[in-house]
Motif scaffolding. Structure first.
Motif, PDB file in Angstrom:
ATOM      1  N   LEU A  65       0.934  -1.166  -0.021  1.00  0.00           N
ATOM      2  CA  LEU A  65       0.040  -0.048   0.077  1.00  0.00           C
ATOM      3  C   LEU A  65       0.968   1.278   0.009  1.00  0.00           C
ATOM      4  O   LEU A  65       0.522   2.190  -0.756  1.00  0.00           O
ATOM      5  CB  LEU A  65      -0.955  -0.064   1.230  1.00  0.00           C
ATOM      6  CG  LEU A  65      -1.982  -0.909   1.134  1.00  0.00           C
ATOM      7  CD1 LEU A  65      -2.966  -1.027   2.527  1.00  0.00           C
ATOM      8  CD2 LEU A  65      -2.866  -0.724  -0.205  1.00  0.00           C
ATOM      9  N   ALA A  66       1.878   1.144   0.750  1.00  0.00           N
ATOM     10  CA  ALA A  66       2.700   2.444   0.967  1.00  0.00           C
ATOM     11  C   ALA A  66       3.333   2.852  -0.434  1.00  0.00           C
ATOM     12  O   ALA A  66       3.391   4.092  -0.807  1.00  0.00           O
ATOM     13  CB  ALA A  66       3.873   2.264   1.940  1.00  0.00           C
ATOM     14  N   GLN A  67       3.707   1.559  -1.116  1.00  0.00           N
ATOM     15  CA  GLN A  67       4.409   2.242  -2.721  1.00  0.00           C
ATOM     16  C   GLN A  67       3.440   2.457  -3.719  1.00  0.00           C
ATOM     17  O   GLN A  67       3.464   2.881  -4.865  1.00  0.00           O
ATOM     18  CB  GLN A  67       5.231   0.784  -3.063  1.00  0.00           C
ATOM     19  CG  GLN A  67       6.434   0.627  -2.265  1.00  0.00           C
ATOM     20  CD  GLN A  67       7.243  -0.457  -2.790  1.00  0.00           C
ATOM     21  OE1 GLN A  67       7.065  -1.149  -3.303  1.00  0.00           O
ATOM     22  NE2 GLN A  67       8.483  -0.592  -1.920  1.00  0.00           N
ATOM     23  N   MET A  68       2.210   1.799  -3.482  1.00  0.00           N
ATOM     24  CA  MET A  68       1.013   2.026  -4.400  1.00  0.00           C
ATOM     25  C   MET A  68       0.184   3.309  -4.449  1.00  0.00           C
ATOM     26  O   MET A  68      -0.233   3.857  -5.217  1.00  0.00           O
ATOM     27  CB  MET A  68       0.021   0.779  -4.672  1.00  0.00           C
ATOM     28  CG  MET A  68       0.401  -0.353  -4.895  1.00  0.00           C
ATOM     29  SD  MET A  68       1.400  -0.400  -6.403  1.00  0.00           S
ATOM     30  CE  MET A  68       0.175  -0.502  -7.713  1.00  0.00           C
ATOM     31  N   ILE A  69      -0.014   3.698  -2.976  1.00  0.00           N
ATOM     32  CA  ILE A  69      -0.639   4.747  -2.801  1.00  0.00           C
ATOM     33  C   ILE A  69       0.167   6.244  -2.650  1.00  0.00           C
ATOM     34  O   ILE A  69      -0.399   7.204  -3.097  1.00  0.00           O
ATOM     35  CB  ILE A  69      -1.733   4.596  -1.421  1.00  0.00           C
ATOM     36  CG1 ILE A  69      -2.593   3.371  -1.874  1.00  0.00           C
ATOM     37  CG2 ILE A  69      -2.232   5.670  -1.090  1.00  0.00           C
ATOM     38  CD1 ILE A  69      -3.334   2.993  -0.514  1.00  0.00           C
ATOM     39  N   SER A  70       1.138   5.964  -1.913  1.00  0.00           N
ATOM     40  CA  SER A  70       1.775   7.150  -1.661  1.00  0.00           C
ATOM     41  C   SER A  70       3.135   7.317  -2.553  1.00  0.00           C
ATOM     42  O   SER A  70       4.009   6.401  -2.752  1.00  0.00           O
ATOM     43  CB  SER A  70       2.341   7.202  -0.062  1.00  0.00           C
ATOM     44  OG  SER A  70       3.159   8.217   0.218  1.00  0.00           O
ATOM     45  N   PRO A  71       3.229   8.563  -2.866  1.00  0.00           N
ATOM     46  CA  PRO A  71       4.552   9.190  -3.701  1.00  0.00           C
ATOM     47  C   PRO A  71       5.618   8.770  -2.875  1.00  0.00           C
ATOM     48  O   PRO A  71       6.984   8.693  -3.080  1.00  0.00           O
ATOM     49  CB  PRO A  71       4.380  10.394  -4.251  1.00  0.00           C
ATOM     50  CG  PRO A  71       3.169  10.911  -3.255  1.00  0.00           C
ATOM     51  CD  PRO A  71       2.614   9.772  -3.054  1.00  0.00           C
ATOM     52  N   LEU A  72       5.221   8.777  -1.541  1.00  0.00           N
ATOM     53  CA  LEU A  72       6.708   8.641  -0.356  1.00  0.00           C
ATOM     54  C   LEU A  72       6.845   7.087  -0.131  1.00  0.00           C
ATOM     55  O   LEU A  72       7.678   6.974   0.736  1.00  0.00           O
ATOM     56  CB  LEU A  72       6.086   9.483   0.864  1.00  0.00           C
ATOM     57  CG  LEU A  72       6.055  10.968   0.782  1.00  0.00           C
ATOM     58  CD1 LEU A  72       5.309  11.324   2.167  1.00  0.00           C
ATOM     59  CD2 LEU A  72       7.191  11.739   0.386  1.00  0.00           C
ATOM     60  N   GLY A  73       6.168   6.386  -0.872  1.00  0.00           N
ATOM     61  CA  GLY A  73       6.380   5.087  -0.535  1.00  0.00           C
ATOM     62  C   GLY A  73       7.843   4.665  -0.811  1.00  0.00           C
ATOM     63  O   GLY A  73       8.387   3.753  -0.390  1.00  0.00           O
ATOM     64  N   SER A  74       8.569   5.507  -1.766  1.00  0.00           N
ATOM     65  CA  SER A  74       9.890   5.040  -2.128  1.00  0.00           C
ATOM     66  C   SER A  74      10.869   5.284  -0.898  1.00  0.00           C
ATOM     67  O   SER A  74      12.081   4.845  -0.867  1.00  0.00           O
ATOM     68  CB  SER A  74      10.533   5.810  -3.273  1.00  0.00           C
ATOM     69  OG  SER A  74      10.264   7.294  -3.133  1.00  0.00           O
TER      70      SER A  74
END
Length: 116
Positions: A65-74
């Protein structure tokens, strides 16, 4: 005697919190050292055992979810997955040692007192 048991339980809880915080500091200090981070991950797994065994699905879903939803997932990759592992193990261990176990003990004491 009951007062002493309460003090021992509080000391154990504070010790658990300090150990968990030290593991987090270790993760942040040892970034890039895979062997040290693996050791710290296993240490946190021991601290949160047995409820910590449920952390893997939470870690996978959170990472996805962090990588799919948020641009900060990286940023998750930048800090390493170890911090996310620590977070879920800490949350599950906290729930286990601070909420569930004391609740079960209080329930057992209540049922024993009621049975007498």
């Amino acid at each position: 005697m009951n007062l002493r048991v309460t003090h021992v339980a509080r000391i154990a809880q504070v010790g658990w919190l300090i150990a968990g915080a030290l593991v987090l500091v270790g993760f942040l200090v040892c970034r890039g050292n895979v062997e040290a981070q693996d050791f710290l991950m296993w240490t946190m797994q021991v601290l949160s055992f047995p409820l910590g065994l449920l952390a893997m699905p939470l870690i996978l879903v959170t990472g996805f979810l962090a990588q799919m939803i948020s641009p900060l997932g990286s940023l998750l990759i930048l800090f390493g997955d170890y911090v996310m592992v620590w977070f879920w193990l800490f949350v599950l261990g906290f729930a286990q040692w601070f909420l569930i176990v004391p609740g079960v003990i209080k329930l057992a004491r209540f049922l024993l007192a009621r049975a007498r």
